[in-house]
Motif scaffolding. Structure first.
Motif, PDB file in Angstrom:
ATOM      1  N   LYS A  29      45.451 108.678 124.780  1.00 23.03           N
ATOM      2  CA  LYS A  29      45.296 109.879 125.608  1.00 23.03           C
ATOM      3  C   LYS A  29      46.267 110.969 125.146  1.00 23.03           C
ATOM      4  CE  LYS A  29      45.269 111.615 130.361  1.00 23.03           C
ATOM      5  NZ  LYS A  29      45.433 112.951 129.846  1.00 23.03           N
ATOM      6  N   SER A  30      47.499 110.568 124.869  1.00 22.30           N
ATOM      7  CA  SER A  30      48.491 111.529 124.386  1.00 22.30           C
ATOM      8  C   SER A  30      48.049 112.163 123.072  1.00 22.30           C
ATOM      9  CB  SER A  30      49.843 110.830 124.214  1.00 22.30           C
ATOM     10  OG  SER A  30      50.794 111.700 123.669  1.00 22.30           O
ATOM     11  N   PHE A  31      47.548 111.351 122.142  1.00 21.79           N
ATOM     12  CA  PHE A  31      47.079 111.880 120.855  1.00 21.79           C
ATOM     13  C   PHE A  31      45.898 112.826 121.058  1.00 21.79           C
ATOM     14  CE2 PHE A  31      48.497 107.566 118.941  1.00 21.79           C
ATOM     15  CZ  PHE A  31      49.829 107.969 118.958  1.00 21.79           C
ATOM     16  N   SER A  32      44.981 112.456 121.922  1.00 21.01           N
ATOM     17  CA  SER A  32      43.814 113.285 122.193  1.00 21.01           C
ATOM     18  C   SER A  32      44.232 114.617 122.823  1.00 21.01           C
ATOM     19  CB  SER A  32      42.851 112.530 123.113  1.00 21.01           C
ATOM     20  OG  SER A  32      41.774 113.338 123.469  1.00 21.01           O
ATOM     21  N   ASP A  33      45.131 114.546 123.820  1.00 20.32           N
ATOM     22  CA  ASP A  33      45.612 115.758 124.484  1.00 20.32           C
ATOM     23  C   ASP A  33      46.259 116.729 123.505  1.00 20.32           C
ATOM     24  OD1 ASP A  33      44.739 114.673 126.867  1.00 20.32           O
ATOM     25  OD2 ASP A  33      46.752 114.173 127.610  1.00 20.32           O
ATOM     26  N   LYS A  34      46.917 116.187 122.495  1.00 22.59           N
ATOM     27  CA  LYS A  34      47.622 117.020 121.523  1.00 22.59           C
ATOM     28  C   LYS A  34      46.745 117.371 120.314  1.00 22.59           C
ATOM     29  CE  LYS A  34      52.130 115.228 122.863  1.00 22.59           C
ATOM     30  NZ  LYS A  34      52.398 116.338 123.727  1.00 22.59           N
ATOM     31  N   LYS A  35      45.485 116.940 120.359  1.00 19.91           N
ATOM     32  CA  LYS A  35      44.529 117.191 119.277  1.00 19.91           C
ATOM     33  C   LYS A  35      45.025 116.604 117.956  1.00 19.91           C
ATOM     34  CE  LYS A  35      42.400 121.278 121.353  1.00 19.91           C
ATOM     35  NZ  LYS A  35      42.237 120.645 122.590  1.00 19.91           N
ATOM     36  N   PHE A  36      45.423 115.333 118.019  1.00 21.43           N
ATOM     37  CA  PHE A  36      45.847 114.592 116.834  1.00 21.43           C
ATOM     38  C   PHE A  36      44.712 113.710 116.350  1.00 21.43           C
ATOM     39  CE2 PHE A  36      50.621 114.184 118.131  1.00 21.43           C
ATOM     40  CZ  PHE A  36      50.829 115.527 117.849  1.00 21.43           C
ATOM     41  N   VAL A  37      44.614 113.560 115.052  1.00 21.96           N
ATOM     42  CA  VAL A  37      43.773 112.530 114.447  1.00 21.96           C
ATOM     43  C   VAL A  37      44.604 111.253 114.463  1.00 21.96           C
ATOM     44  CG1 VAL A  37      42.657 111.759 112.323  1.00 21.96           C
ATOM     45  CG2 VAL A  37      42.566 114.181 112.982  1.00 21.96           C
ATOM     46  N   CYS A  38      43.982 110.154 114.835  1.00 22.69           N
ATOM     47  CA  CYS A  38      44.679 108.872 114.920  1.00 22.69           C
ATOM     48  C   CYS A  38      43.883 107.843 114.131  1.00 22.69           C
ATOM     49  CB  CYS A  38      44.796 108.456 116.389  1.00 22.69           C
ATOM     50  SG  CYS A  38      45.427 106.807 116.640  1.00 22.69           S
ATOM     51  N   GLU A  39      44.492 107.305 113.067  1.00 24.91           N
ATOM     52  CA  GLU A  39      43.822 106.308 112.230  1.00 24.91           C
ATOM     53  C   GLU A  39      44.593 104.994 112.301  1.00 24.91           C
ATOM     54  OE1 GLU A  39      43.332 107.667 108.214  1.00 24.91           O
ATOM     55  OE2 GLU A  39      42.534 109.606 108.851  1.00 24.91           O
ATOM     56  N   PRO A  40      43.953 103.928 112.774  1.00 32.07           N
ATOM     57  CA  PRO A  40      44.639 102.626 112.816  1.00 32.07           C
ATOM     58  C   PRO A  40      45.019 102.173 111.408  1.00 32.07           C
ATOM     59  CG  PRO A  40      42.553 102.549 114.018  1.00 32.07           C
ATOM     60  CD  PRO A  40      42.589 103.853 113.286  1.00 32.07           C
ATOM     61  N   LEU A  41      46.228 101.648 111.294  1.00 31.58           N
ATOM     62  CA  LEU A  41      46.705 101.100 110.025  1.00 31.58           C
ATOM     63  C   LEU A  41      46.790  99.580 110.061  1.00 31.58           C
ATOM     64  CD1 LEU A  41      49.631 103.580 109.265  1.00 31.58           C
ATOM     65  CD2 LEU A  41      47.445 103.436 108.048  1.00 31.58           C
ATOM     66  N   TRP A  42      47.309  99.048 111.188  1.00 33.16           N
ATOM     67  CA  TRP A  42      47.633  97.628 111.208  1.00 33.16           C
ATOM     68  C   TRP A  42      47.809  97.174 112.645  1.00 33.16           C
ATOM     69  CZ3 TRP A  42      53.078  95.486 109.666  1.00 33.16           C
ATOM     70  CH2 TRP A  42      53.010  94.121 109.432  1.00 33.16           C
ATOM     71  N   GLU A  43      47.307  95.992 112.930  1.00 35.08           N
ATOM     72  CA  GLU A  43      47.538  95.357 114.228  1.00 35.08           C
ATOM     73  C   GLU A  43      48.133  93.980 113.942  1.00 35.08           C
ATOM     74  OE1 GLU A  43      45.216  94.630 118.451  1.00 35.08           O
ATOM     75  OE2 GLU A  43      44.299  95.864 116.888  1.00 35.08           O
ATOM     76  N   PHE A  44      49.182  93.612 114.679  1.00 39.24           N
ATOM     77  CA  PHE A  44      49.901  92.380 114.368  1.00 39.24           C
ATOM     78  C   PHE A  44      50.622  91.845 115.595  1.00 39.24           C
ATOM     79  CE2 PHE A  44      52.738  95.921 113.806  1.00 39.24           C
ATOM     80  CZ  PHE A  44      53.911  95.490 114.404  1.00 39.24           C
ATOM     81  N   GLU A  45      51.091  90.620 115.487  1.00 38.55           N
ATOM     82  CA  GLU A  45      51.992  90.015 116.465  1.00 38.55           C
ATOM     83  C   GLU A  45      53.340  89.832 115.791  1.00 38.55           C
ATOM     84  OE1 GLU A  45      50.358  86.404 118.061  1.00 38.55           O
ATOM     85  OE2 GLU A  45      48.538  87.417 118.720  1.00 38.55           O
ATOM     86  N   CYS A  46      54.408  89.994 116.538  1.00 42.28           N
ATOM     87  CA  CYS A  46      55.744  89.855 115.979  1.00 42.28           C
ATOM     88  C   CYS A  46      56.011  88.424 115.530  1.00 42.28           C
ATOM     89  CB  CYS A  46      56.798  90.263 117.009  1.00 42.28           C
ATOM     90  SG  CYS A  46      56.887  92.045 117.235  1.00 42.28           S
ATOM     91  N   VAL A  47      56.898  88.305 114.560  1.00 42.31           N
ATOM     92  CA  VAL A  47      57.362  87.015 114.063  1.00 42.31           C
ATOM     93  C   VAL A  47      58.876  86.958 114.248  1.00 42.31           C
ATOM     94  CG1 VAL A  47      55.487  86.735 112.386  1.00 42.31           C
ATOM     95  CG2 VAL A  47      57.597  87.894 111.701  1.00 42.31           C
ATOM     96  N   ALA A  48      59.419  85.763 114.241  1.00 46.01           N
ATOM     97  CA  ALA A  48      60.873  85.583 114.285  1.00 46.01           C
ATOM     98  C   ALA A  48      61.377  85.565 112.847  1.00 46.01           C
ATOM     99  CB  ALA A  48      61.232  84.288 114.995  1.00 46.01           C
ATOM    100  N   VAL A  49      62.254  86.503 112.519  1.00 45.60           N
ATOM    101  CA  VAL A  49      62.878  86.550 111.201  1.00 45.60           C
ATOM    102  C   VAL A  49      64.297  86.038 111.358  1.00 45.60           C
ATOM    103  CG1 VAL A  49      63.654  88.066 109.330  1.00 45.60           C
ATOM    104  CG2 VAL A  49      61.420  88.427 110.383  1.00 45.60           C
ATOM    105  N   MET A  50      64.675  85.119 110.458  1.00 47.11           N
ATOM    106  CA  MET A  50      65.985  84.475 110.564  1.00 47.11           C
ATOM    107  C   MET A  50      66.464  84.061 109.185  1.00 47.11           C
ATOM    108  SD  MET A  50      64.546  80.880 112.180  1.00 47.11           S
ATOM    109  CE  MET A  50      63.675  81.736 113.467  1.00 47.11           C
ATOM    110  N   SER A  51      67.720  83.700 109.145  1.00 43.56           N
ATOM    111  CA  SER A  51      68.310  83.181 107.913  1.00 43.56           C
ATOM    112  C   SER A  51      67.660  81.854 107.555  1.00 43.56           C
ATOM    113  CB  SER A  51      69.810  82.986 108.134  1.00 43.56           C
ATOM    114  OG  SER A  51      70.357  82.160 107.141  1.00 43.56           O
ATOM    115  N   LYS A  52      67.640  81.542 106.264  1.00 41.97           N
ATOM    116  CA  LYS A  52      67.131  80.244 105.813  1.00 41.97           C
ATOM    117  C   LYS A  52      67.990  79.097 106.334  1.00 41.97           C
ATOM    118  CE  LYS A  52      64.867  81.869 101.625  1.00 41.97           C
ATOM    119  NZ  LYS A  52      64.841  81.828 100.154  1.00 41.97           N
ATOM    120  N   THR A  53      69.202  79.409 106.819  1.00 47.40           N
ATOM    121  CA  THR A  53      70.104  78.375 107.349  1.00 47.40           C
ATOM    122  C   THR A  53      70.065  78.297 108.876  1.00 47.40           C
ATOM    123  OG1 THR A  53      71.993  79.889 107.408  1.00 47.40           O
ATOM    124  CG2 THR A  53      71.655  78.613 105.368  1.00 47.40           C
ATOM    125  N   HIS A  54      69.211  79.058 109.510  1.00 46.21           N
ATOM    126  CA  HIS A  54      69.094  79.037 110.974  1.00 46.21           C
ATOM    127  C   HIS A  54      68.689  77.631 111.427  1.00 46.21           C
ATOM    128  CE1 HIS A  54      67.542  79.921 114.995  1.00 46.21           C
ATOM    129  NE2 HIS A  54      68.207  81.069 114.927  1.00 46.21           N
TER     130      HIS A  54
END
Length: 181
Positions: A29-54
């Motif tokens: 809605k915000s993009f539409s109100d401001k007359k922005f073009v919106c192109e999806p790039l990527w959809e994802f779920e977060c991962v846990a990033v940690m040291s190899k020694t975790h």
């Protein structure tokens, strides 16, 4: 919010906005109100990033509950200021149990992960070369079902330059490389 404002006044030509998919209606809605073009790039779920020694580095599966004894490194700039408290969803049980260090300077995040062996970050999947360069691993988290979306945004009156198009292709290449995780 800063990117949206800078695009609105013409100070930026392009922006990449990341948001939780539960807030998609608000952003679209915000993009539409401001007359922005919106192109999806990527959809994802977060991962846990940690040291190899975790301590969880060798675990086959990880849940949010498995992470509660450890220190989460959190970017401190992830608040959406215009959403009221009733529009936000927080896993309060997880938040109450977790230990956090808020990071406002993103450049030191990998050093902290390596120097605090019991720390982790919940982030977008990273390319393998970044993980290798910093001695990190990433693990899927079974109870982390909240999705995120990255979208390219620009004013509808803006014509993409050849340099813009090259940048967008490079972003998509990195996403494709990372999305294979």
């Amino acid at each position: 919010t800063r990117t949206i404002n800078k695009l609105s006044i013409g100070e930026y030509n392009l922006g990449v906005i990341r948001y939780e998919t539960i807030y998609e209606d608000y952003f679209l809605k915000s993009f539409s109100d401001k007359k922005f073009v919106c192109e999806p790039l990527w959809e994802f779920e977060c991962v846990a990033v940690m040291s190899k020694t975790h301590p969880l580095a060798d675990a086959d599966t990880i849940s949010l509950n498995d992470l509660t004894p450890f220190i989460e490194l959190v970017h401190g700039d992830n608040i959406i200021p215009y959403l009221s408290g009733e529009n936000t969803q927080i896993n309060s049980n997880y938040d109450e149990l977790s230990q956090k260090i808020y990071i406002f300077e993103r450049g030191s995040q990998f050093d902290l992960l390596l120097n605090l062996p019991e720390s982790y970050m919940m982030v977008a999947p990273l390319p393998n070369d970044v993980l290798e360069r910093h001695g990190l691993i990433q693990k899927k988290v079974s109870t982390s079902a909240q999705g995120y979306k990255d979208v390219l945004v620009y004013r509808d009156s803006y014509n993409l330059t050849e340099l813009d198009k090259q940048l967008i292709r490079k972003i998509k290449d990195v996403i494709n490389e990372t999305a294979n995780y």
